[in-house]
Design a protein around this motif. Structure first.
Motif, PDB file in Angstrom:
ATOM      1  N   LYS A  26     -55.562  10.584   2.093  1.00  0.00           N
ATOM      2  CA  LYS A  26     -55.955   9.880   0.874  1.00  0.00           C
ATOM      3  C   LYS A  26     -56.204  10.852  -0.269  1.00  0.00           C
ATOM      4  O   LYS A  26     -55.778  10.621  -1.411  1.00  0.00           O
ATOM      5  N   LYS A  27     -56.886  11.963   0.035  1.00  0.00           N
ATOM      6  CA  LYS A  27     -57.151  12.957  -0.996  1.00  0.00           C
ATOM      7  C   LYS A  27     -55.859  13.610  -1.476  1.00  0.00           C
ATOM      8  O   LYS A  27     -55.697  13.874  -2.688  1.00  0.00           O
ATOM      9  N   ALA A  28     -54.928  13.884  -0.563  1.00  0.00           N
ATOM     10  CA  ALA A  28     -53.664  14.510  -0.953  1.00  0.00           C
ATOM     11  C   ALA A  28     -52.849  13.586  -1.852  1.00  0.00           C
ATOM     12  O   ALA A  28     -52.235  14.037  -2.829  1.00  0.00           O
ATOM     13  N   ILE A  29     -52.841  12.293  -1.564  1.00  0.00           N
ATOM     14  CA  ILE A  29     -52.114  11.345  -2.408  1.00  0.00           C
ATOM     15  C   ILE A  29     -52.745  11.269  -3.789  1.00  0.00           C
ATOM     16  O   ILE A  29     -52.049  11.139  -4.808  1.00  0.00           O
ATOM     17  N   GLU A  30     -54.066  11.373  -3.856  1.00  0.00           N
ATOM     18  CA  GLU A  30     -54.733  11.389  -5.161  1.00  0.00           C
ATOM     19  C   GLU A  30     -54.341  12.631  -5.962  1.00  0.00           C
ATOM     20  O   GLU A  30     -54.171  12.562  -7.185  1.00  0.00           O
ATOM     21  N   LEU A  31     -54.209  13.782  -5.292  1.00  0.00           N
ATOM     22  CA  LEU A  31     -53.796  14.997  -5.993  1.00  0.00           C
ATOM     23  C   LEU A  31     -52.386  14.871  -6.542  1.00  0.00           C
ATOM     24  O   LEU A  31     -52.096  15.313  -7.657  1.00  0.00           O
ATOM     25  N   VAL A  32     -51.493  14.259  -5.755  1.00  0.00           N
ATOM     26  CA  VAL A  32     -50.114  14.091  -6.205  1.00  0.00           C
ATOM     27  C   VAL A  32     -50.037  13.067  -7.324  1.00  0.00           C
ATOM     28  O   VAL A  32     -49.190  13.163  -8.214  1.00  0.00           O
ATOM     29  N   GLY A  33     -50.947  12.090  -7.322  1.00  0.00           N
ATOM     30  CA  GLY A  33     -50.930  11.071  -8.366  1.00  0.00           C
ATOM     31  C   GLY A  33     -51.178  11.614  -9.748  1.00  0.00           C
ATOM     32  O   GLY A  33     -50.817  10.976 -10.747  1.00  0.00           O
ATOM     33  N   ARG A  34     -51.755  12.808  -9.853  1.00  0.00           N
ATOM     34  CA  ARG A  34     -52.010  13.417 -11.158  1.00  0.00           C
ATOM     35  C   ARG A  34     -50.796  14.168 -11.695  1.00  0.00           C
ATOM     36  O   ARG A  34     -50.840  14.703 -12.799  1.00  0.00           O
ATOM     37  N   THR A  35     -49.725  14.255 -10.908  1.00  0.00           N
ATOM     38  CA  THR A  35     -48.528  14.975 -11.329  1.00  0.00           C
ATOM     39  C   THR A  35     -47.484  13.977 -11.817  1.00  0.00           C
ATOM     40  O   THR A  35     -47.730  12.779 -11.927  1.00  0.00           O
ATOM     41  N   MET A  36     -46.267  14.490 -12.081  1.00  0.00           N
ATOM     42  CA  MET A  36     -45.188  13.658 -12.603  1.00  0.00           C
ATOM     43  C   MET A  36     -44.319  13.063 -11.509  1.00  0.00           C
ATOM     44  O   MET A  36     -43.312  12.432 -11.805  1.00  0.00           O
ATOM     45  N   ASN A  37     -44.677  13.257 -10.243  1.00  0.00           N
ATOM     46  CA  ASN A  37     -43.875  12.721  -9.156  1.00  0.00           C
ATOM     47  C   ASN A  37     -43.966  11.194  -9.125  1.00  0.00           C
ATOM     48  O   ASN A  37     -45.007  10.603  -9.420  1.00  0.00           O
ATOM     49  N   ARG A  38     -42.855  10.560  -8.731  1.00  0.00           N
ATOM     50  CA  ARG A  38     -42.788   9.103  -8.683  1.00  0.00           C
ATOM     51  C   ARG A  38     -43.104   8.548  -7.300  1.00  0.00           C
ATOM     52  O   ARG A  38     -43.307   7.347  -7.159  1.00  0.00           O
ATOM     53  N   GLY A  39     -43.094   9.390  -6.289  1.00  0.00           N
ATOM     54  CA  GLY A  39     -43.366   8.913  -4.942  1.00  0.00           C
ATOM     55  C   GLY A  39     -43.794  10.043  -4.039  1.00  0.00           C
ATOM     56  O   GLY A  39     -43.436  11.212  -4.265  1.00  0.00           O
ATOM     57  N   ILE A  40     -44.576   9.730  -3.009  1.00  0.00           N
ATOM     58  CA  ILE A  40     -45.068  10.715  -2.061  1.00  0.00           C
ATOM     59  C   ILE A  40     -45.180  10.064  -0.696  1.00  0.00           C
ATOM     60  O   ILE A  40     -45.584   8.905  -0.580  1.00  0.00           O
ATOM     61  N   LYS A  41     -44.792  10.794   0.326  1.00  0.00           N
ATOM     62  CA  LYS A  41     -44.950  10.345   1.705  1.00  0.00           C
ATOM     63  C   LYS A  41     -45.491  11.506   2.525  1.00  0.00           C
ATOM     64  O   LYS A  41     -44.969  12.616   2.452  1.00  0.00           O
ATOM     65  N   ILE A  42     -46.545  11.262   3.289  1.00  0.00           N
ATOM     66  CA  ILE A  42     -47.176  12.272   4.127  1.00  0.00           C
ATOM     67  C   ILE A  42     -47.235  11.743   5.554  1.00  0.00           C
ATOM     68  O   ILE A  42     -47.667  10.604   5.774  1.00  0.00           O
ATOM     69  N   GLN A  43     -46.804  12.565   6.487  1.00  0.00           N
ATOM     70  CA  GLN A  43     -46.800  12.180   7.902  1.00  0.00           C
ATOM     71  C   GLN A  43     -47.476  13.272   8.728  1.00  0.00           C
ATOM     72  O   GLN A  43     -47.188  14.453   8.558  1.00  0.00           O
ATOM     73  N   ILE A  44     -48.365  12.857   9.619  1.00  0.00           N
ATOM     74  CA  ILE A  44     -49.080  13.775  10.510  1.00  0.00           C
ATOM     75  C   ILE A  44     -48.869  13.297  11.941  1.00  0.00           C
ATOM     76  O   ILE A  44     -49.058  12.109  12.243  1.00  0.00           O
ATOM     77  N   ALA A  45     -48.484  14.210  12.814  1.00  0.00           N
ATOM     78  CA  ALA A  45     -48.219  13.875  14.217  1.00  0.00           C
ATOM     79  C   ALA A  45     -48.993  14.825  15.112  1.00  0.00           C
ATOM     80  O   ALA A  45     -49.134  16.008  14.818  1.00  0.00           O
TER      81      ALA A  45
END
Length: 218
Positions: free
Chosen positions: A146-165
């Motif tokens: 959740k924190k990583a998606i918030e950090l990316v939301g402040r940039t110009m990227n249009r989409g983000i996907k994070i996967q942890i296994a």
């Protein structure tokens, strides 16, 4: 089972470029290829061994290598160049001397150049390293994502996907958890996709972190 392909190699020549620039004869190609791998490995190892603070992880997004007749230029694209300047053990001259000793470069000159990235958390490799550092510090994975998606939301990227296994939060059975924000069209070749994989060694085992970023149609 679906057949997977590396997102960066899939787009090589369309909107993804090479990280090494040189020409070699057939007999010298394996030597140069192994030399590039040693240069990248030595830089990452030097940064990892000289970090005084566990929260600092270098922030190196990519390493570009350009070879000429008597010069090897290494461009380090980093989001936190101040770490190489403020820390005495992370100076450019010390790093260059360490690389020359490891590689045994005598006939060629080695030049190291730092390039700053304006939005470091918009790069998938830096973001994956940030997630890995949080998981090594035993931060719950859902909060980390959740924190990583918030950090990316402040940039110009249009989409983000994070996967942890792996064994998430120390559970007995390994599983895969992922979260996505926005669009990440992996099957569109013209889409400018950034991808990175980073392992995280925890007390319960190794966790694999994969990050994808969508910057737009390139």
């Amino acid at each position: 089972m679906g057949r997977k392909i590396h997102p960066l190699g899939f787009r090589l020549g369309v909107n993804q470029k090479h990280y090494s620039y040189w020409f070699a004869q057939t007999k010298d190609y394996p030597k140069f290829l192994e030399g590039d791998r040693q240069i990248r490995t030595s830089i990452e190892r030097y940064i990892a061994n000289h970090m005084t603070d566990a929260t600092n992880y270098g922030g190196v997004e990519r390493i570009e290598i350009r070879r000429k007749t008597d010069l090897i230029r290494v461009d380090i694209h980093t989001g936190f160049p101040d770490l190489f300047i403020e820390e005495q053990d992370l100076g450019i001259s010390q790093m260059r001397g360490y690389m020359e000793n490891i590689l045994g470069i005598e006939t060629q000159k080695l030049r190291v150049v730092l390039t700053s990235i304006t939005e470091p958390y918009g790069e998938p490799k830096i973001l994956a390293e940030h997630v890995a550092s949080q998981l090594r510090n035993r931060v719950p994975f859902r909060r980390t994502i959740k924190k990583a998606i918030e950090l990316v939301g402040r940039t110009m990227n249009r989409g983000i996907k994070i996967q942890i296994a792996g064994r998430l939060n120390g559970s007995e059975m390994a599983r895969v958890e992922w979260a996505r924000e926005g669009r990440v069209p992996l099957q569109t070749i013209k889409a400018s996709i950034g991808y990175s994989y980073q392992p995280a060694q925890t007390i319960y085992g190794v966790l694999g972190i994969k990050t994808w970023t969508f910057r737009g149609m390139g």
